[in-house]
Design a protein around this motif. Sequence first.
Motif, PDB file in Angstrom:
ATOM      1  N   SER A 106      25.219 -16.187   7.699  1.00 17.73           N
ATOM      2  CA  SER A 106      24.334 -15.835   8.572  1.00 17.73           C
ATOM      3  C   SER A 106      22.967 -16.051   9.195  1.00 17.73           C
ATOM      4  O   SER A 106      22.718 -16.551  10.214  1.00 17.73           O
ATOM      5  CB  SER A 106      24.058 -14.283   8.696  1.00 17.73           C
ATOM      6  OG  SER A 106      23.280 -13.024   8.852  1.00 17.73           O
ATOM      7  N   VAL A 115      30.334  -0.438  13.592  1.00 17.48           N
ATOM      8  CA  VAL A 115      31.359  -2.054  14.560  1.00 17.48           C
ATOM      9  C   VAL A 115      30.807  -2.001  15.647  1.00 17.48           C
ATOM     10  O   VAL A 115      29.824  -3.122  16.057  1.00 17.48           O
ATOM     11  CB  VAL A 115      32.198  -2.468  14.426  1.00 17.48           C
ATOM     12  CG1 VAL A 115      32.495  -4.064  15.393  1.00 17.48           C
ATOM     13  CG2 VAL A 115      32.991  -2.814  13.071  1.00 17.48           C
ATOM     14  N   THR A 130      35.333   3.450  11.043  1.00 12.29           N
ATOM     15  CA  THR A 130      34.648   2.068  11.069  1.00 12.29           C
ATOM     16  C   THR A 130      33.970   1.144  12.575  1.00 12.29           C
ATOM     17  O   THR A 130      33.245   0.830  12.330  1.00 12.29           O
ATOM     18  CB  THR A 130      35.111   0.721  10.180  1.00 12.29           C
ATOM     19  OG1 THR A 130      35.631   1.435   8.796  1.00 12.29           O
ATOM     20  CG2 THR A 130      34.230  -0.327  10.215  1.00 12.29           C
ATOM     21  N   LEU A 165      37.084  -5.018  13.913  1.00  8.60           N
ATOM     22  CA  LEU A 165      36.161  -5.330  14.440  1.00  8.60           C
ATOM     23  C   LEU A 165      36.737  -5.588  16.014  1.00  8.60           C
ATOM     24  O   LEU A 165      36.324  -6.057  17.296  1.00  8.60           O
ATOM     25  CB  LEU A 165      36.541  -7.057  14.540  1.00  8.60           C
ATOM     26  CG  LEU A 165      35.649  -8.358  15.069  1.00  8.60           C
ATOM     27  CD1 LEU A 165      34.533  -7.945  15.237  1.00  8.60           C
ATOM     28  CD2 LEU A 165      35.884  -9.258  14.534  1.00  8.60           C
ATOM     29  N   LEU A 169      27.186  -6.290  10.729  1.00  6.38           N
ATOM     30  CA  LEU A 169      29.061  -6.597  10.238  1.00  6.38           C
ATOM     31  C   LEU A 169      29.341  -6.590   8.955  1.00  6.38           C
ATOM     32  O   LEU A 169      30.325  -5.956   8.180  1.00  6.38           O
ATOM     33  CB  LEU A 169      29.610  -7.825  11.181  1.00  6.38           C
ATOM     34  CG  LEU A 169      29.482  -7.670  12.498  1.00  6.38           C
ATOM     35  CD1 LEU A 169      30.064  -8.284  13.072  1.00  6.38           C
ATOM     36  CD2 LEU A 169      29.996  -5.828  12.990  1.00  6.38           C
ATOM     37  N   PHE A 187      27.875 -11.887  18.357  1.00  8.62           N
ATOM     38  CA  PHE A 187      28.279 -12.282  17.040  1.00  8.62           C
ATOM     39  C   PHE A 187      27.727 -12.992  16.134  1.00  8.62           C
ATOM     40  O   PHE A 187      27.876 -13.057  15.069  1.00  8.62           O
ATOM     41  CB  PHE A 187      30.382 -12.165  17.314  1.00  8.62           C
ATOM     42  CG  PHE A 187      31.097 -11.664  17.758  1.00  8.62           C
ATOM     43  CD1 PHE A 187      30.916 -10.776  17.030  1.00  8.62           C
ATOM     44  CD2 PHE A 187      31.487 -11.836  19.117  1.00  8.62           C
ATOM     45  CE1 PHE A 187      31.801  -9.642  16.783  1.00  8.62           C
ATOM     46  CE2 PHE A 187      32.255 -10.907  19.560  1.00  8.62           C
ATOM     47  CZ  PHE A 187      32.865 -10.219  18.898  1.00  8.62           C
ATOM     48  N   VAL A 226      28.615  -3.716   7.187  1.00  7.21           N
ATOM     49  CA  VAL A 226      29.847  -2.674   7.228  1.00  7.21           C
ATOM     50  C   VAL A 226      31.603  -3.038   6.628  1.00  7.21           C
ATOM     51  O   VAL A 226      31.963  -2.356   6.895  1.00  7.21           O
ATOM     52  CB  VAL A 226      30.177  -2.636   8.403  1.00  7.21           C
ATOM     53  CG1 VAL A 226      31.230  -1.979   9.611  1.00  7.21           C
ATOM     54  CG2 VAL A 226      28.821  -2.214   9.787  1.00  7.21           C
ATOM     55  N   ALA A 266      27.017  -2.344  15.294  1.00  2.00           N
ATOM     56  CA  ALA A 266      26.091  -3.824  15.174  1.00  2.00           C
ATOM     57  C   ALA A 266      25.810  -4.970  16.256  1.00  2.00           C
ATOM     58  O   ALA A 266      25.094  -5.607  16.376  1.00  2.00           O
ATOM     59  CB  ALA A 266      26.574  -4.225  14.071  1.00  2.00           C
ATOM     60  N   ILE A 267      27.444  -4.422  16.718  1.00  4.47           N
ATOM     61  CA  ILE A 267      27.977  -5.799  18.473  1.00  4.47           C
ATOM     62  C   ILE A 267      26.492  -5.348  19.322  1.00  4.47           C
ATOM     63  O   ILE A 267      26.225  -6.184  19.888  1.00  4.47           O
ATOM     64  CB  ILE A 267      29.149  -5.433  18.747  1.00  4.47           C
ATOM     65  CG1 ILE A 267      30.349  -5.822  17.356  1.00  4.47           C
ATOM     66  CG2 ILE A 267      29.149  -6.949  19.128  1.00  4.47           C
ATOM     67  CD1 ILE A 267      31.129  -6.410  18.016  1.00  4.47           C
ATOM     68  N   THR A 288      34.556  -3.690  19.207  1.00  3.34           N
ATOM     69  CA  THR A 288      33.631  -4.649  20.217  1.00  3.34           C
ATOM     70  C   THR A 288      33.947  -4.597  21.759  1.00  3.34           C
ATOM     71  O   THR A 288      33.602  -4.478  22.638  1.00  3.34           O
ATOM     72  CB  THR A 288      34.248  -6.553  19.668  1.00  3.34           C
ATOM     73  OG1 THR A 288      34.739  -6.774  18.979  1.00  3.34           O
ATOM     74  CG2 THR A 288      34.458  -7.149  20.882  1.00  3.34           C
TER      75      THR A 288
END
Length: 224
Positions: free
Chosen positions: A217, A109, A105, A32, A155, A148, A158, A112-113, A36
């Motif tokens: 979510s 991430v 990973t 994460l 996430l 986020f 993931v 996705a972000i 990020t």
Amino acid sequence: MFDFLSDYDDPSLLGAFWTTVQLTVFSGVGSLVWGTLLAAMRVSPVPLMRGFGTAYVNIVRNIPLTVIIVFTSLGLADIFGVTMGASDFEDQGFRLAVLGLVAYTAAFVCEAIRSGINTVPLGQAEAARAIGLNFTQTLRLIVLPQAFRSVIGPLANVLIALTKNTTVAAAIGVAEAALLMKEMIENEAQTLLIGAVFAFGFVVLTLPTGLILGWLSKRLAVKR
């Protein structure tokens, strides 16, 4: 029916899954953070940072995880002597496995972000710059909090994939669930039953994660 379990004490079985949980948690946190930073690089106004972020994601996502994990052991540890501060082989294998899982990973991430960042209206970033915020402040105070909230679902996927990917750590001798399963299959003649037990264990680990993060979510979704 489950007589084969008597040859393996409960701490051994639970300990293997506990190692899997630890791998997931440490790798998840590291992914994460690094993911990020990569996402920030990919939307950065600095061409060099954008190029590095793009190249990293495109390269790492197309390398098999097994290759990355084996490289951290054979490449970093055996060739370059990187021990990650570990005092014994088991700790070293665990830490190198976490490093490999984070490196792999984080690329997913990041994407996705970045998809979440793209959902934030451009006008908000322009308004932030208009009141004197720089790129870092705009990203930290305006864009990322909304991004986020909009990508909790992706996430979660993931994280679930990461939990299952921890089985690859068995390739370098980390004593997690997959390594114990391999040992039990080699010593017992009940392959299907052993596989079912460990499959159930992974369902117990991943199903609640998906349900909880799926609920979050929906609860924290940004209303547009």
